[in-house]
Write a protein that holds these residues in place. Structure first.
Motif, PDB file in Angstrom:
ATOM      1  N   ARG A 137       0.852  -1.214   0.000  1.00 35.74           N
ATOM      2  CA  ARG A 137       0.000   0.000   0.000  1.00 35.74           C
ATOM      3  C   ARG A 137       0.866   1.235   0.000  1.00 35.74           C
ATOM      4  O   ARG A 137       0.604   2.214  -0.695  1.00 35.74           O
ATOM      5  N   TRP A 138       1.920   1.193   0.814  1.00 32.46           N
ATOM      6  CA  TRP A 138       2.803   2.344   0.927  1.00 32.46           C
ATOM      7  C   TRP A 138       3.505   2.585  -0.415  1.00 32.46           C
ATOM      8  O   TRP A 138       3.587   3.716  -0.893  1.00 32.46           O
ATOM      9  N   GLN A 139       3.987   1.488  -1.056  1.00 32.65           N
ATOM     10  CA  GLN A 139       4.687   1.637  -2.347  1.00 32.65           C
ATOM     11  C   GLN A 139       3.753   2.202  -3.407  1.00 32.65           C
ATOM     12  O   GLN A 139       4.133   3.049  -4.199  1.00 32.65           O
ATOM     13  N   ARG A 140       2.493   1.728  -3.366  1.00 30.03           N
ATOM     14  CA  ARG A 140       1.528   2.230  -4.350  1.00 30.03           C
ATOM     15  C   ARG A 140       1.269   3.709  -4.159  1.00 30.03           C
ATOM     16  O   ARG A 140       1.226   4.470  -5.110  1.00 30.03           O
ATOM     17  N   SER A 141       1.058   4.124  -2.896  1.00 31.05           N
ATOM     18  CA  SER A 141       0.746   5.539  -2.676  1.00 31.05           C
ATOM     19  C   SER A 141       1.978   6.391  -2.965  1.00 31.05           C
ATOM     20  O   SER A 141       1.864   7.489  -3.496  1.00 31.05           O
ATOM     21  N   ALA A 142       3.193   5.869  -2.692  1.00 27.79           N
ATOM     22  CA  ALA A 142       4.409   6.625  -3.019  1.00 27.79           C
ATOM     23  C   ALA A 142       4.512   6.775  -4.536  1.00 27.79           C
ATOM     24  O   ALA A 142       4.868   7.841  -5.036  1.00 27.79           O
ATOM     25  N   GLY A 143       4.164   5.687  -5.287  1.00 29.48           N
ATOM     26  CA  GLY A 143       4.202   5.731  -6.754  1.00 29.48           C
ATOM     27  C   GLY A 143       3.230   6.749  -7.304  1.00 29.48           C
ATOM     28  O   GLY A 143       3.542   7.504  -8.218  1.00 29.48           O
ATOM     29  N   ARG A 144       2.024   6.800  -6.695  1.00 33.34           N
ATOM     30  CA  ARG A 144       1.004   7.760  -7.159  1.00 33.34           C
ATOM     31  C   ARG A 144       1.460   9.178  -6.908  1.00 33.34           C
ATOM     32  O   ARG A 144       1.346  10.036  -7.753  1.00 33.34           O
ATOM     33  N   SER A 146       4.410  10.291  -6.759  1.00 34.27           N
ATOM     34  CA  SER A 146       5.496  10.752  -7.644  1.00 34.27           C
ATOM     35  C   SER A 146       5.081  10.655  -9.113  1.00 34.27           C
ATOM     36  O   SER A 146       5.906  10.789  -9.994  1.00 34.27           O
ATOM     37  N   GLY A 147       3.791  10.370  -9.352  1.00 30.14           N
ATOM     38  CA  GLY A 147       3.291  10.328 -10.721  1.00 30.14           C
ATOM     39  C   GLY A 147       3.542   9.015 -11.428  1.00 30.14           C
ATOM     40  O   GLY A 147       3.210   8.843 -12.587  1.00 30.14           O
ATOM     41  N   GLU A 148       4.140   8.018 -10.704  1.00 32.49           N
ATOM     42  CA  GLU A 148       4.387   6.716 -11.344  1.00 32.49           C
ATOM     43  C   GLU A 148       3.102   5.924 -11.430  1.00 32.49           C
ATOM     44  O   GLU A 148       2.187   6.153 -10.666  1.00 32.49           O
ATOM     45  N   ARG A 149       3.089   4.942 -12.311  1.00 38.05           N
ATOM     46  CA  ARG A 149       1.941   4.047 -12.414  1.00 38.05           C
ATOM     47  C   ARG A 149       2.366   2.602 -12.226  1.00 38.05           C
ATOM     48  O   ARG A 149       3.453   2.214 -12.587  1.00 38.05           O
TER      49      ARG A 149
END
Ligand code: ATP
Length: 149
Positions: A137-144, A146-149
């Protein structure tokens, strides 16, 4: 792409009923991966993780033991106890782990040690599943963020 139907059941409830692309389960003989078209199988589950892939989603569940059955396109997990990753009460699992460790350190009789070791394994599995879920969850929200998908 082909899929199989997966039911994850306990005596009390249906935990999951989905068309899945893949399942990884922990049997007493080690991890087993199930894909569509897997040969028929009945296996005894050990305390461990279930990883269920449906499309791009991967769901994590903790299972304390039970059976896995694969027949054609139907896969059934009949679990003694099972929790979805987001349902795991981490404080409760930490308490259970501490209790079991204290019991084992106190040098209990063999029969009691076996019970405590099983409780310790269940607690460790729950903590591991909850931690992997939180990390994802943390990696996903960090990706979002920073604009990553
Ligand atoms: P505890 O000592 O905390 O009860 P346990 O390993 O003895 O842990 P089980 O007998 O495996 O518990 O499970 C009893 C019920 O409680 C099951 O329905 C199981 O899904 C649920 N359960 C156990 N531990 C947790 C937890 N940490 N978070 C959420 N549900 C749990």
């Amino acid at each position: 792409m082909s899929v199989f139907h997966l039911d994850v059941l306990t005596a009390e409830q249906t935990m999951l009923s989905v068309d899945a692309d893949a399942l990884v389960a922990t049997t007493v003989e080690g991890e087993v991966g199930i894909l569509p078209g897997h040969v028929p199988l009945v296996a005894l589950l050990a305390p461990g993780e279930l990883r269920v892939t449906t499309g791009k989603e991967v769901q994590f569940l903790a299972v304390s033991g039970g059976f896995l059955q694969v027949v054609g396109h139907e896969v059934v997990v009949l679990a003694d106890a099972c929790e979805r990753a987001d349902e795991i009460d981490v404080d409760r699992a930490e308490d259970a782990r501490r209790r079991a460790e204290a019991f084992l350190q106190a040098g209990a009789a063999e029969a009691d040690s076996t019970v405590a070791e099983a409780a310790l394994r269940r607690a460790i599995v729950r903590l591991g599943v909850a931690e992997r879920y939180q990390r994802r969850r943390w990696q996903r929200s960090a990706g979002r963020d920073s604009g990553e998908r």
